[in-house]
Design an enzyme around this catalytic site. Structure first.
Site, short mmCIF file in Angstrom:
data_model
loop_
_atom_site.label_atom_id
_atom_site.label_comp_id
_atom_site.label_asym_id
_atom_site.label_seq_id
_atom_site.Cartn_x
_atom_site.Cartn_y
_atom_site.Cartn_z
N ASN A 46 89.78 71.94 39.71
CA ASN A 46 89.63 71.25 40.98
C ASN A 46 89.71 69.73 40.74
O ASN A 46 89.19 69.22 39.75
CB ASN A 46 88.37 71.64 41.74
CG ASN A 46 87.10 71.55 40.94
OD1 ASN A 46 87.09 71.66 39.72
ND2 ASN A 46 85.99 71.35 41.63
N GLU A 48 88.91 66.41 42.76
CA GLU A 48 88.28 65.86 43.98
C GLU A 48 88.78 64.44 44.25
O GLU A 48 89.49 63.84 43.45
CB GLU A 48 86.76 65.91 43.83
CG GLU A 48 86.27 67.34 43.67
CD GLU A 48 84.77 67.49 43.68
OE1 GLU A 48 84.05 66.49 43.48
OE2 GLU A 48 84.31 68.63 43.88
N GLU A 59 92.57 76.79 41.86
CA GLU A 59 93.60 77.83 42.00
C GLU A 59 94.92 77.21 42.46
O GLU A 59 95.99 77.54 41.96
CB GLU A 59 93.19 78.87 43.06
CG GLU A 59 91.86 79.54 42.84
CD GLU A 59 90.72 78.79 43.50
OE1 GLU A 59 90.59 77.57 43.28
OE2 GLU A 59 89.96 79.44 44.22
N1 THU Z 1 86.62 74.80 44.73
C1 THU Z 1 87.67 75.29 44.00
O1 THU Z 1 88.26 74.59 43.16
N2 THU Z 1 88.06 76.56 44.24
C2 THU Z 1 87.44 77.41 45.10
O2 THU Z 1 87.93 78.49 45.36
C3 THU Z 1 86.16 77.02 45.71
C4 THU Z 1 85.96 75.55 45.77
C5 THU Z 1 86.18 73.43 44.49
C6 THU Z 1 86.46 72.47 45.60
C7 THU Z 1 85.42 71.40 45.36
O3 THU Z 1 85.91 70.47 44.41
C8 THU Z 1 84.25 72.15 44.74
O4 THU Z 1 84.79 73.40 44.31
C9 THU Z 1 83.10 72.38 45.67
O5 THU Z 1 83.49 73.02 46.82
#
Ligand code: THU
Length: 138
Positions: A46, A48, A59
């Site tokens: 992820n 941000e 994903e």
């Molecule tokens: N997040 C993901 O990377 N994948 C998911 O399926 C659930 C959420 C991340 C997004 C954000 O950076 C953090 O998790 C908290 O929601």
């Protein structure tokens, strides 16, 4: 139904990737490992942003990386969420993106540690998908 433990190695690659996540706002690190049909694995994390809505999930990072590498045939996806003490499945947006490229019977494995893996098919996570319904029509 396949056993999640078959995908422990793929999960461990997702877990290793998770430690490289860019998550300074949520502190919730996520790693993904996408197994391609040619046997290679593409990882994602992820990413941000201070404008929170621009965050890209692990994903989708993995899928977009693979497609940018010219690879769009995927066998399995593992997702690791080491900062949770329970398995976290893909978000709704990721389910839609995954369904674009993965077979409805393809396995998605997720967990916060190797001891609590869940395995669901793409169809279980995203039922009544119009793309897959179209694919079954001759
Ligand atoms: N997040 C993901 O990377 N994948 C998911 O399926 C659930 C959420 C991340 C997004 C954000 O950076 C953090 O998790 C908290 O929601």
């Amino acid at each position: 139904m396949e056993n999640a433990s078959k995908y422990t190695d793929l999960f461990l690659q997702a877990l290793e990737a998770a430690y490289g996540a860019y998550a300074p706002y949520s502190h919730f690190r996520v790693g993904a490992a996408l197994l391609l049909t040619d046997g290679t694995v593409v990882t994602g994390v992820n990413v941000e942003n201070r404008s929170y809505g621009l965050t890209n999930c692990a994903e989708r990072t993995a899928v977009f990386r693979a497609v940018a590498m010219g690879k769009s045939s995927f066998k399995a996806l593992a997702l690791a969420t080491p900062d949770a003490d329970y398995p976290v499945g893909p978000c709704g947006a990721c389910r839609q993106v995954i369904s674009e490229f993965m077979d409805k019977n393809a396995p998605v494995i997720f967990g916060s540690s190797r001891d609590n893996l869940i395995l669901k098919t793409v169809e279980e996570l995203y039922p009544f998908d119009s793309l897959h319904e179209l694919q079954t029509k001759s």
